[in-house]
Design a protein around this motif. Sequence first.
Motif, PDB file in Angstrom:
ATOM      1  N   LEU A  56      14.636 -34.949  11.777  1.00 16.24           N
ATOM      2  CA  LEU A  56      15.831 -34.853  12.613  1.00 16.24           C
ATOM      3  C   LEU A  56      15.457 -34.648  14.076  1.00 16.24           C
ATOM      4  CD1 LEU A  56      18.032 -32.483  10.396  1.00 16.24           C
ATOM      5  CD2 LEU A  56      18.093 -34.979  10.476  1.00 16.24           C
ATOM      6  N   GLU A  57      14.504 -33.734  14.321  1.00 18.44           N
ATOM      7  CA  GLU A  57      14.085 -33.417  15.692  1.00 18.44           C
ATOM      8  C   GLU A  57      12.616 -33.027  15.699  1.00 18.44           C
ATOM      9  OE1 GLU A  57      16.545 -30.437  17.732  1.00 18.44           O
ATOM     10  OE2 GLU A  57      17.966 -30.638  16.074  1.00 18.44           O
ATOM     11  N   VAL A  58      11.931 -33.360  16.788  1.00 22.06           N
ATOM     12  CA  VAL A  58      10.569 -32.877  17.036  1.00 22.06           C
ATOM     13  C   VAL A  58      10.489 -32.501  18.507  1.00 22.06           C
ATOM     14  CG1 VAL A  58       8.095 -33.348  16.913  1.00 22.06           C
ATOM     15  CG2 VAL A  58       9.647 -34.534  15.340  1.00 22.06           C
ATOM     16  N   ASP A  59      10.057 -31.281  18.803  1.00 21.87           N
ATOM     17  CA  ASP A  59       9.882 -30.903  20.197  1.00 21.87           C
ATOM     18  C   ASP A  59       8.765 -29.880  20.334  1.00 21.87           C
ATOM     19  OD1 ASP A  59      11.268 -28.807  19.018  1.00 21.87           O
ATOM     20  OD2 ASP A  59      13.091 -29.106  20.175  1.00 21.87           O
ATOM     21  N   LEU A  60       8.239 -29.790  21.524  1.00 15.70           N
ATOM     22  CA  LEU A  60       7.178 -28.837  21.834  1.00 15.70           C
ATOM     23  C   LEU A  60       7.812 -27.691  22.614  1.00 15.70           C
ATOM     24  CD1 LEU A  60       4.122 -28.325  21.612  1.00 15.70           C
ATOM     25  CD2 LEU A  60       3.871 -29.469  23.829  1.00 15.70           C
ATOM     26  N   VAL A  61       7.850 -26.496  21.996  1.00 14.66           N
ATOM     27  CA  VAL A  61       8.528 -25.345  22.591  1.00 14.66           C
ATOM     28  C   VAL A  61       7.697 -24.088  22.339  1.00 14.66           C
ATOM     29  CG1 VAL A  61      10.849 -26.326  22.332  1.00 14.66           C
ATOM     30  CG2 VAL A  61       9.861 -24.986  20.483  1.00 14.66           C
ATOM     31  N   MET A  62       8.120 -22.994  22.938  1.00 16.23           N
ATOM     32  CA  MET A  62       7.471 -21.721  22.650  1.00 16.23           C
ATOM     33  C   MET A  62       7.879 -21.270  21.252  1.00 16.23           C
ATOM     34  SD  MET A  62       5.636 -21.095  25.278  1.00 16.23           S
ATOM     35  CE  MET A  62       5.221 -19.360  25.073  1.00 16.23           C
ATOM     36  N   ALA A  63       6.929 -20.777  20.500  1.00 17.24           N
ATOM     37  CA  ALA A  63       7.208 -20.339  19.131  1.00 17.24           C
ATOM     38  C   ALA A  63       8.257 -19.233  19.132  1.00 17.24           C
ATOM     39  CB  ALA A  63       5.927 -19.850  18.469  1.00 17.24           C
TER      40      ALA A  63
ATOM     41  N   GLY B  71       8.219 -39.967  10.485  1.00 17.63           N
ATOM     42  CA  GLY B  71       9.495 -39.676   9.855  1.00 17.63           C
ATOM     43  C   GLY B  71      10.417 -40.868   9.763  1.00 17.63           C
ATOM     44  N   GLU B  72      10.122 -41.918  10.535  1.00 22.38           N
ATOM     45  CA  GLU B  72      10.964 -43.121  10.512  1.00 22.38           C
ATOM     46  C   GLU B  72      10.484 -44.153   9.497  1.00 22.38           C
ATOM     47  OE1 GLU B  72      10.826 -44.353  14.544  1.00 22.38           O
ATOM     48  OE2 GLU B  72      12.124 -42.733  15.279  1.00 22.38           O
ATOM     49  N   GLU B  73       9.372 -43.856   8.804  1.00 20.81           N
ATOM     50  CA  GLU B  73       8.890 -44.785   7.787  1.00 20.81           C
ATOM     51  C   GLU B  73       9.884 -44.845   6.637  1.00 20.81           C
ATOM     52  OE1 GLU B  73       4.989 -43.455   6.796  1.00 20.81           O
ATOM     53  OE2 GLU B  73       4.159 -43.915   8.784  1.00 20.81           O
ATOM     54  N   PRO B  74       9.905 -45.956   5.875  1.00 23.58           N
ATOM     55  CA  PRO B  74      10.927 -46.139   4.828  1.00 23.58           C
ATOM     56  C   PRO B  74      11.063 -44.964   3.861  1.00 23.58           C
ATOM     57  CG  PRO B  74       9.702 -48.155   5.156  1.00 23.58           C
ATOM     58  CD  PRO B  74       9.027 -47.129   6.000  1.00 23.58           C
ATOM     59  N   GLY B  75       9.955 -44.363   3.480  1.00 17.38           N
ATOM     60  CA  GLY B  75      10.022 -43.254   2.531  1.00 17.38           C
ATOM     61  C   GLY B  75      10.076 -41.895   3.189  1.00 17.38           C
ATOM     62  N   GLY B  76      10.269 -41.854   4.512  1.00 22.13           N
ATOM     63  CA  GLY B  76      10.253 -40.583   5.218  1.00 22.13           C
ATOM     64  C   GLY B  76       8.828 -40.070   5.356  1.00 22.13           C
ATOM     65  N   ILE B  77       8.683 -38.795   5.671  1.00 15.54           N
ATOM     66  CA  ILE B  77       7.351 -38.205   5.800  1.00 15.54           C
ATOM     67  C   ILE B  77       6.742 -38.037   4.416  1.00 15.54           C
ATOM     68  CG2 ILE B  77       6.049 -36.163   6.501  1.00 15.54           C
ATOM     69  CD1 ILE B  77       7.844 -35.766   8.782  1.00 15.54           C
ATOM     70  N   GLY B  78       5.589 -38.634   4.207  1.00 15.02           N
ATOM     71  CA  GLY B  78       4.912 -38.556   2.916  1.00 15.02           C
ATOM     72  C   GLY B  78       3.958 -37.370   2.848  1.00 15.02           C
ATOM     73  N   PRO B  79       3.421 -37.081   1.671  1.00 20.13           N
ATOM     74  CA  PRO B  79       2.539 -35.923   1.477  1.00 20.13           C
ATOM     75  C   PRO B  79       1.315 -35.936   2.381  1.00 20.13           C
ATOM     76  CG  PRO B  79       3.234 -36.817  -0.626  1.00 20.13           C
ATOM     77  CD  PRO B  79       3.694 -37.786   0.416  1.00 20.13           C
ATOM     78  N   ALA B  80       0.657 -37.097   2.511  1.00 19.47           N
ATOM     79  CA  ALA B  80      -0.564 -37.152   3.322  1.00 19.47           C
ATOM     80  C   ALA B  80      -0.273 -36.852   4.787  1.00 19.47           C
ATOM     81  CB  ALA B  80      -1.222 -38.517   3.187  1.00 19.47           C
ATOM     82  N   ALA B  81       0.911 -37.224   5.254  1.00 18.40           N
ATOM     83  CA  ALA B  81       1.250 -37.034   6.658  1.00 18.40           C
ATOM     84  C   ALA B  81       1.293 -35.563   7.039  1.00 18.40           C
ATOM     85  CB  ALA B  81       2.589 -37.696   6.968  1.00 18.40           C
ATOM     86  N   TRP B  82       1.700 -34.700   6.111  1.00 21.58           N
ATOM     87  CA  TRP B  82       1.812 -33.284   6.464  1.00 21.58           C
ATOM     88  C   TRP B  82       0.462 -32.664   6.773  1.00 21.58           C
ATOM     89  CZ3 TRP B  82       5.704 -31.479   8.626  1.00 21.58           C
ATOM     90  CH2 TRP B  82       7.000 -31.859   8.260  1.00 21.58           C
ATOM     91  N   ASN B  83      -0.576 -33.040   6.035  1.00 29.38           N
ATOM     92  CA  ASN B  83      -1.907 -32.519   6.351  1.00 29.38           C
ATOM     93  C   ASN B  83      -2.387 -33.045   7.699  1.00 29.38           C
ATOM     94  OD1 ASN B  83      -2.081 -30.978   4.041  1.00 29.38           O
ATOM     95  ND2 ASN B  83      -3.120 -32.559   2.844  1.00 29.38           N
ATOM     96  N   GLU B  84      -2.025 -34.296   8.031  1.00 25.24           N
ATOM     97  CA  GLU B  84      -2.366 -34.844   9.351  1.00 25.24           C
ATOM     98  C   GLU B  84      -1.628 -34.087  10.449  1.00 25.24           C
ATOM     99  OE1 GLU B  84      -1.636 -39.010   9.559  1.00 25.24           O
ATOM    100  OE2 GLU B  84      -2.637 -39.445   7.663  1.00 25.24           O
TER     101      GLU B  84
END
Length: 250
Positions: free
Chosen positions: A113-120, A167-180
């Motif tokens: 939905l959203e990705v941004d770089l902010v203070m934790a 996240g825009e790939e057909p299947g959404g974010i896949g398992p391998a992507a999270w480790n990346e």
Amino acid sequence: MSIDRESAVPLHVQIQEHLRARIERGEFAVGATIPTEAVLAGEYGVNRLTVRQAIADLRAVGVLVARQGRGTFVAEPPVPIDVTMDARNLRIEHERARRAAESKGRRMVERVLEVDLVMASAEAAGGIGPGPATRIRTLSTSEGVPLLRTEYWVRSPLPPEDIRARGEEPGGIGPAAWNEIAGAEMFYGWRSFDARPASRADAEVLGVPVGSALLERCGLNTDEAGRPVMFLRRLAPGGRMRIVIPYPRD
């Protein structure tokens, strides 16, 4: 049908409990219209505002559903997806929820939905430390039904645009992507479970009434050496997902 006016339990709560009991014993079947506020007010000997509050409470927890111009109906009970977490295995398996959905013949997709770089945030900083972090907000759905709203905080080696692209790939974010995204294979640090009412933003994304019950699961993921790499919060509408943690004896 009488209610106890001497009880410390508020009248609308008593009516809510009566209505739920009538549904459970089959007086009102799934898909059936419940009586109007005026009829129920007459049955219980209360004003319509009291009945309206009882109905609103049952709608908030998914027992009833209102359809504009048609009335209020008994909702179809949700069939929760059981996600099993192995207490003996600390390695995070991103396919776990997807496999659980597939076991019920449903396909689960996680989209950004959203990705941004902010203070934790203060809570996230308690897990991964203070300072700038990548915040990723996602929505997981199954057959178009929202299951999970998740917020991740991570110091990712990937820029926000790369994460959005995954996240825009057909299947959404896949398992391998999270480790990346995390820059490491992830392991469970800790998990907590709580309940919270849906905020307006939660309600809009998850398709539930404001104030309805949500299962909140927070956690910290680490790398294999135990160093924190990701803080996360997941929100699931009541009845749509169930976490199962078996404790084997062997």
